[in-house]
Scaffold this motif. Structure first.
Motif, PDB file in Angstrom:
ATOM      1  N   THR A 168       0.868  -1.177   0.000  1.00 18.61           N
ATOM      2  CA  THR A 168       0.000   0.000   0.000  1.00 18.61           C
ATOM      3  C   THR A 168       0.901   1.221   0.000  1.00 18.61           C
ATOM      4  O   THR A 168       1.980   1.214   0.591  1.00 18.61           O
ATOM      5  CB  THR A 168      -0.947   0.036   1.219  1.00 18.61           C
ATOM      6  N   VAL A 169       0.463   2.258  -0.686  1.00 16.80           N
ATOM      7  CA  VAL A 169       1.295   3.460  -0.874  1.00 16.80           C
ATOM      8  C   VAL A 169       0.499   4.686  -0.446  1.00 16.80           C
ATOM      9  O   VAL A 169      -0.672   4.832  -0.804  1.00 16.80           O
ATOM     10  CB  VAL A 169       1.721   3.603  -2.348  1.00 16.80           C
ATOM     11  N   ARG A 170       1.153   5.532   0.300  1.00 17.28           N
ATOM     12  CA  ARG A 170       0.475   6.721   0.805  1.00 17.28           C
ATOM     13  C   ARG A 170       0.098   7.672  -0.331  1.00 17.28           C
ATOM     14  O   ARG A 170       0.847   7.834  -1.295  1.00 17.28           O
ATOM     15  CB  ARG A 170       1.363   7.440   1.813  1.00 17.28           C
ATOM     16  N   GLU A 171      -1.044   8.292  -0.171  1.00 22.69           N
ATOM     17  CA  GLU A 171      -1.533   9.235  -1.158  1.00 22.69           C
ATOM     18  C   GLU A 171      -0.607  10.441  -1.254  1.00 22.69           C
ATOM     19  O   GLU A 171      -0.149  10.972  -0.248  1.00 22.69           O
ATOM     20  CB  GLU A 171      -2.930   9.689  -0.778  1.00 22.69           C
ATOM     21  N   GLY A 172      -0.298  10.822  -2.476  1.00 28.02           N
ATOM     22  CA  GLY A 172       0.467  12.033  -2.703  1.00 28.02           C
ATOM     23  C   GLY A 172       1.963  11.839  -2.813  1.00 28.02           C
ATOM     24  O   GLY A 172       2.665  12.753  -3.244  1.00 28.02           O
ATOM     25  N   VAL A 173       2.486  10.671  -2.437  1.00 28.93           N
ATOM     26  CA  VAL A 173       3.942  10.518  -2.461  1.00 28.93           C
ATOM     27  C   VAL A 173       4.466  10.182  -3.860  1.00 28.93           C
ATOM     28  O   VAL A 173       5.654  10.365  -4.138  1.00 28.93           O
ATOM     29  CB  VAL A 173       4.420   9.441  -1.447  1.00 28.93           C
ATOM     30  N   MET A 174       3.599   9.682  -4.736  1.00 34.63           N
ATOM     31  CA  MET A 174       3.994   9.385  -6.115  1.00 34.63           C
ATOM     32  C   MET A 174       3.383  10.436  -7.050  1.00 34.63           C
ATOM     33  O   MET A 174       2.168  10.644  -7.025  1.00 34.63           O
ATOM     34  CB  MET A 174       3.507   7.987  -6.544  1.00 34.63           C
ATOM     35  N   PRO A 175       4.183  11.081  -7.849  1.00 34.45           N
ATOM     36  CA  PRO A 175       3.615  12.063  -8.791  1.00 34.45           C
ATOM     37  C   PRO A 175       2.698  11.396  -9.802  1.00 34.45           C
ATOM     38  O   PRO A 175       2.958  10.284 -10.252  1.00 34.45           O
ATOM     39  CB  PRO A 175       4.854  12.646  -9.483  1.00 34.45           C
TER      40      PRO A 175
END
Length: 337
Positions: A168-175
């Motif tokens: 799972t990946v936090r919102e906003g950390v990947m452009p």
């Protein structure tokens, strides 16, 4: 694209639109898939209404696995987990990504448990690389990077013997990156074995609450740390934000102290932001905060401590009292108008 071994993204959607975090993950999936030499695919679950799933091709998605069922009209844990598990078993992706949202944090562990595979939560970066352990060299491994031990270290977690690797990946950390030239994704409709006994809960009503502030879209953020948490300094922070047409942000200690609402929090456990201008007022610059704002285009730091870590990443640093410095900044800005 390959039939097996691709990078899959679970697409969340609300009000007929894909969630922003899902589009961010598709953009990252494109990088990972390129490194692995495979394709990007998405899993879209719902009841039939919504956007055109083929439009996900704009973000590099080549194939959409679409499952439509009345029991999937709104998110509930068991039907979504069971459906997604079956999709993964049929298509055998080697990497599956979820947003670290309420939905993603609910469904991803259930799927991982069912598939008995590894899952790393709340990642802030993903890479493809090599891992060595006990004389064995693993290549093309998903490196799942996230803060650990209260944010004091950044850990790289791998699960080389587990397939698929899930995160799972936090919102906003990947452009989020759209392609200049793209083709609609191939849409493959799948029937899933989902019985009435799998739908254990019924949603009677949904209440939407609008965000008081959208930190991700803010172009200018004036943020307060504990060095600017007294009433006079905080008033100055608000005044500067208003003068510049920006919004007020805050570090975690300020939010935890109940001084500024949670939705204004910037950092590892708050919102990741990339404004044109970020003014850090009285913020020491611990790694937890820097992780959420270090990609701002211009960073101005104001602090009485010349050794504060925030100055390491600031484009402009001002050593001084926050209240006095801000008043000078406001005056200079208004005189220039």
């Amino acid at each position: 694209m390959q039939e097996r071994g691709n990078v899959m993204v679970f697409i969340e959607h609300r009000d007929g639109m894909p969630a922003e975090v899902s589009l961010e993950l598709l953009s990252k999936a494109r990088e990972l898939a390129a490194a692995l030499g495979v394709g990007v695919e998405a899993a879209v679950l719902g009841a039939g209404d919504g956007y055109d799933p083929g439009s996900l091709g704009r973000y590099g998605c080549e194939r959409v696995v679409l499952v439509q069922h009345p029991g999937l009209e709104r998110f509930t844990s068991v039907p979504y987990a069971k459906t997604l598990t079956q999709v993964i078993q049929r298509y055998e992706p080697q990497v599956v990504l979820f947003g670290a949202t309420t939905t993603g944090r609910d469904v991803a562990p259930r799927v991982a448990s069912e598939l008995q595979c590894g899952l790393t939560a709340d990642c802030t970066d993903l890479q493809i690389g090599e891992h060595k352990a006990k004389g064995t060299v693993y290549t093309n491994v998903l490196l799942q990077i996230r803060p650990a031990f209260g944010g004091n270290i950044v850990a790289t977690i791998v699960s080389p013997d587990s397939r698929p690797s899930m995160a799972t990946v936090r919102e906003g950390v990947m452009p989020r990156r759209e392609l200049d030239s793209w083709q609609p994704a191939q849409v493959v409709k799948e029937d899933i074995d989902l019985g009435e006994g799998d739908v254990l809960t019924e949603i009677l009503d949904v209440v939407h609450k609008e965000k008081a502030v959208d930190m991700k879209k803010a172009k200018i953020i004036v943020s307060a740390g504990m060095g600017a948490a007294d009433p006079q300094s905080l008033e100055a922070v608000h005044e500067l934000a208003a003068a510049l047409g920006g919004v007020v942000g805050a570090s975690r200690p300020v939010v935890d102290a109940g001084i500024v609402p949670k939705e204004h929090q910037v950092g590892q456990t708050g919102t990741t932001v990339r404004p044109n201008l970020y003014i850090a007022c009285g913020i020491s610059g611990q790694i937890q905060h820097r992780a959420g704002m270090s990609e701002s285009k211009r960073i101005v730091a104001i602090n009485t401590d010349p050794a504060a870590p925030i100055f390491d990443i600031a484009h402009y640093g001002i050593v001084g009292d926050v209240k006095q410095v801000i008043q000078h900044m406001i005056k200079a800005y208004k005189d220039k108008e």
